[in-house]
Every structure is written in C-alpha cells, then in structure tokens.
Design a protein around this motif. Structure first.
Motif, PDB file in Angstrom:
ATOM      1  N   ASN A  28      -2.008   1.610  -9.738  1.00  0.00           N
ATOM      2  CA  ASN A  28      -3.398   2.042  -9.593  1.00  0.00           C
ATOM      3  C   ASN A  28      -3.899   1.706  -8.187  1.00  0.00           C
ATOM      4  O   ASN A  28      -3.826   0.556  -7.749  1.00  0.00           O
ATOM      5  CB  ASN A  28      -4.270   1.343 -10.647  1.00  0.00           C
ATOM      6  CG  ASN A  28      -5.656   1.946 -10.726  1.00  0.00           C
ATOM      7  OD1 ASN A  28      -6.283   2.220  -9.707  1.00  0.00           O
ATOM      8  ND2 ASN A  28      -6.138   2.150 -11.935  1.00  0.00           N
ATOM      9  N   GLU A  29      -4.396   2.718  -7.499  1.00  0.00           N
ATOM     10  CA  GLU A  29      -4.798   2.519  -6.097  1.00  0.00           C
ATOM     11  C   GLU A  29      -6.123   1.804  -5.938  1.00  0.00           C
ATOM     12  O   GLU A  29      -6.520   1.468  -4.826  1.00  0.00           O
ATOM     13  CB  GLU A  29      -4.811   3.867  -5.371  1.00  0.00           C
ATOM     14  CG  GLU A  29      -3.439   4.525  -5.345  1.00  0.00           C
ATOM     15  CD  GLU A  29      -3.320   5.607  -4.290  1.00  0.00           C
ATOM     16  OE1 GLU A  29      -4.103   5.582  -3.319  1.00  0.00           O
ATOM     17  OE2 GLU A  29      -2.445   6.463  -4.440  1.00  0.00           O
TER      18      GLU A  29
ATOM     19  N   GLY B 188       3.523   4.347  -8.833  1.00  0.00           N
ATOM     20  CA  GLY B 188       2.515   4.649  -9.840  1.00  0.00           C
ATOM     21  C   GLY B 188       1.554   3.512 -10.109  1.00  0.00           C
ATOM     22  O   GLY B 188       1.021   3.385 -11.220  1.00  0.00           O
TER      23      GLY B 188
ATOM     24  N   ARG C  73       2.165   1.661  -3.710  1.00  0.00           N
ATOM     25  CA  ARG C  73       1.216   2.000  -4.785  1.00  0.00           C
ATOM     26  C   ARG C  73       1.439   3.409  -5.338  1.00  0.00           C
ATOM     27  O   ARG C  73       1.678   3.578  -6.536  1.00  0.00           O
ATOM     28  CB  ARG C  73      -0.221   1.844  -4.289  1.00  0.00           C
ATOM     29  CG  ARG C  73      -0.747   0.420  -4.245  1.00  0.00           C
ATOM     30  CD  ARG C  73      -2.215   0.434  -3.849  1.00  0.00           C
ATOM     31  NE  ARG C  73      -2.769  -0.856  -3.553  1.00  0.00           N
ATOM     32  CZ  ARG C  73      -3.574  -1.543  -4.372  1.00  0.00           C
ATOM     33  NH1 ARG C  73      -3.866  -1.047  -5.563  1.00  0.00           N
ATOM     34  NH2 ARG C  73      -4.067  -2.707  -4.008  1.00  0.00           N
ATOM     35  N   PRO C  74       1.364   4.471  -4.518  1.00  0.00           N
ATOM     36  CA  PRO C  74       1.552   5.818  -5.073  1.00  0.00           C
ATOM     37  C   PRO C  74       2.993   6.086  -5.500  1.00  0.00           C
ATOM     38  O   PRO C  74       3.229   6.811  -6.472  1.00  0.00           O
ATOM     39  CB  PRO C  74       1.130   6.739  -3.932  1.00  0.00           C
ATOM     40  CG  PRO C  74       1.293   5.933  -2.693  1.00  0.00           C
ATOM     41  CD  PRO C  74       0.980   4.526  -3.085  1.00  0.00           C
TER      42      PRO C  74
ATOM     43  N   GLU D 177       0.826  -1.211   0.000  1.00  0.00           N
ATOM     44  CA  GLU D 177       0.000   0.000   0.000  1.00  0.00           C
ATOM     45  C   GLU D 177       0.862   1.264   0.000  1.00  0.00           C
ATOM     46  O   GLU D 177       0.495   2.275  -0.598  1.00  0.00           O
ATOM     47  CB  GLU D 177      -0.946  -0.014   1.204  1.00  0.00           C
ATOM     48  CG  GLU D 177      -1.954  -1.156   1.168  1.00  0.00           C
ATOM     49  CD  GLU D 177      -2.679  -1.260  -0.161  1.00  0.00           C
ATOM     50  OE1 GLU D 177      -3.203  -0.232  -0.645  1.00  0.00           O
ATOM     51  OE2 GLU D 177      -2.719  -2.371  -0.730  1.00  0.00           O
TER      52      GLU D 177
END
Length: 301
Positions: free
Chosen positions: A192-193, A190, A186-187, A183
């Motif tokens: 997709n959350e 890149g 993810r950002p 988690e």
C-alpha cells in the motif's frame, strides 16, 4: 566469534572512482567488515585470471581475508563498476556486464563449507545472470535450517524483476533495504503506497515469513521491524561524510554480528547504525577500521 563462519555471497569487483580504484562488491564488503568485527567472513565470488583479479586477491590476503572460495575464470574478466560521487558523497554506479562473478559455479568445496555456516548475506545484483543465479539459489537452499539468511535487496540499474525479488525474499530470514528502495518496491510488491514505512516493513515480514526487515535511511538513521511488530527506530548522527560506498554493507555486517551475539533489537539497530555511519566517514567499501570496531564492540557487548 572467530570460529563463526558467515558468508558474503555474490559480487567481488573493483569500484573505479575518478581518481582511484578500490575493492568492492556488496557481499564482499559484508564479509570484509565481518572479518574486521572478529567473525570469519568468507567471500564466495569469482574473478578473472587477469591482473585485476590477481590484485584483488592479493589485497584481500594482505588484510587476512580468506580467498579459498573465490573462483578464477579464464574466459571472463574481473568485475568493475564506474562510481561517480555527488557533492554529498552519494554514489551512482555503472555496473559492467559479462564479468567473472556472473558465472559463479557450484563446487564440491562449497558443498563441504555450507554446513558450517551461521549466516549468509546475498543480494539481487549477483543473480542478474542465470549461471550465478542458479548457484546462489542452490547455496541458499543447502545451508543449515538454523542459518541466518540476509537478503540485501540492493537494487541496481535494471537488474531485478518481480520474480527474482519474491524468490529471494522467500528464501530469506531477514531483508534489508534503504528507504529509496522501499519506495521502488511498494508498487512492484503490491504494498500500500499510503501506509507508513513501519507498516510496510511489517507487511513484508508477514507476506514472506521474514523474521525482520531492516530499512536504512542515510542521515536519518535506521528502522528495524520484526514479524511480531517489535520496532527499533534509531536516528542518524551528523558526521563528515567522505562517501557512502559500502556504508549499507557495513550496516549489514554489523547487524549480522549483533544478531549472532544475541543483542536485543534496539542494540542491533544502534550498533549497525554506528558501524554504517563510521564507514561513511572513510573512502570506499573496505576501509581498515579494526581499532574503531573494537571500541564499538566494547561499548555495546
């Protein structure tokens, strides 16, 4: 398998608990557990020429772990980590800086060892300092093309960056992380959350040309996903947890063992999950478990 050389590359240190001190460091734990599984697990790390360094080397030797490639540092102390456990046995860490394993050096002895390797396990933490980072990356670039390179993401404090994460993933054949780390990633990477964990793992495989991604989920078991989309989803088991220190590292060791044995993906996942769960029922990252591991090996291989 005792003639198979597998490398635990990075930090070797003391985990300092409230009431005790135990040997640790993720890649060192991996090498230790591989030895207990019957593989020649080799630690490449660095300790201080101090009392803590001598003690940890003596302890490893007493457990028949090879220490030939553990360097000794006259200027920096043996690494320590302050460990606090919550009510469930889940640890939080304060990792002290400027310790011996931050200054790992390239040596001729390393150059001779690398062609013999079947696998290597490394993590993000040991590359927080430029000196060790250069050495670790040089080692990864120098192992045989057939060598399995397992990157345990192992995010700790603020000792990671996008550049370091991506460089490490690109140098790997297998990536392993826990569900919380995914988690966080993810950002940063890149991803997709809103996509599922399986889709994220597959995206990582394809983006970084990985053979497989392994996600541990604590009490919920584990998930393995390959670049071809094959999955192995193993539920967790209810056990009495003492602490989870080193549980993920033992999972990595068992995953390497099962892969080198040629186990199917489902077997790899189940065996690694069993080993990781077993270690969580003991204290520290290097509990003695050879008879228990022998029983598990008989069951799976």
């Amino acid at each position: 398998m005792k003639n198979v050389n597998v490398l635990g590359l990075g930090e070797l240190l003391w985990d300092i608990f409230t009431d005790s001190r135990k040997p640790g460091g993720a890649p060192a734990n991996v090498a230790f557990q591989l030895n207990q599984l019957g593989v020649n697990g080799i630690i490449i790390s660095r300790v201080g020429e101090d009392a803590l360094g001598r003690e940890i080397l003596d302890l490893l030797r007493s457990r028949n772990v090879q220490t030939d490639f553990i360097q000794q540092d006259t200027e920096h102390p043996t690494g320590t980590v302050t460990v606090e456990l919550d009510a469930s046995g889940t640890p939080s860490y304060i990792i002290h800086q400027n310790t011996a394993w931050d200054f790992l050096e390239w040596t001729p002895e390393l150059e001779n060892l690398l062609p013999t390797l079947s696998a290597v396990c490394f993590g993000t933490l040991a590359m927080r300092n430029e000196k060790s980072r250069r050495t670790i990356q040089r080692i990864l670039d120098s192992v045989p093309e057939t060598c399995m390179k397992v990157y345990d993401v192992n995010l700790r404090q603020n000792f990671y960056s996008l550049e370091l994460l991506e460089t490490s993933l690109k140098k790997s054949t297998v990536a392993k992380m826990n569900h919380e780390e995914l988690e966080i990633l993810r950002p940063i990477l890149g991803l997709n959350e809103t996509t599922s964990v399986t889709e994220c793992a597959l995206a990582l495989c394809r983006k970084y040309e990985l053979e497989k991604v392994c996600i541990t989920r604590a009490a919920e078991g584990c998930l393995l996903v390959t670049s071809t989309g094959e999955t192995a989803d193993v539920p967790g088991r209810v056990v009495k947890v003492v602490d989870t220190v080193g549980s993920g590292d033992s999972f990595s060791a068992a995953l390497i063992y099962a892969t080198l044995q040629g186990g199917m993906l489902q077997t790899q996942a189940e065996f690694a999950n069993e080993v990781g769960t077993l270690v969580a029922t003991r204290s520290g990252g290097m509990p003695p478990l050879i008879p228990e591991f022998e029983e598990l090996k008989t069951r799976y291989f």
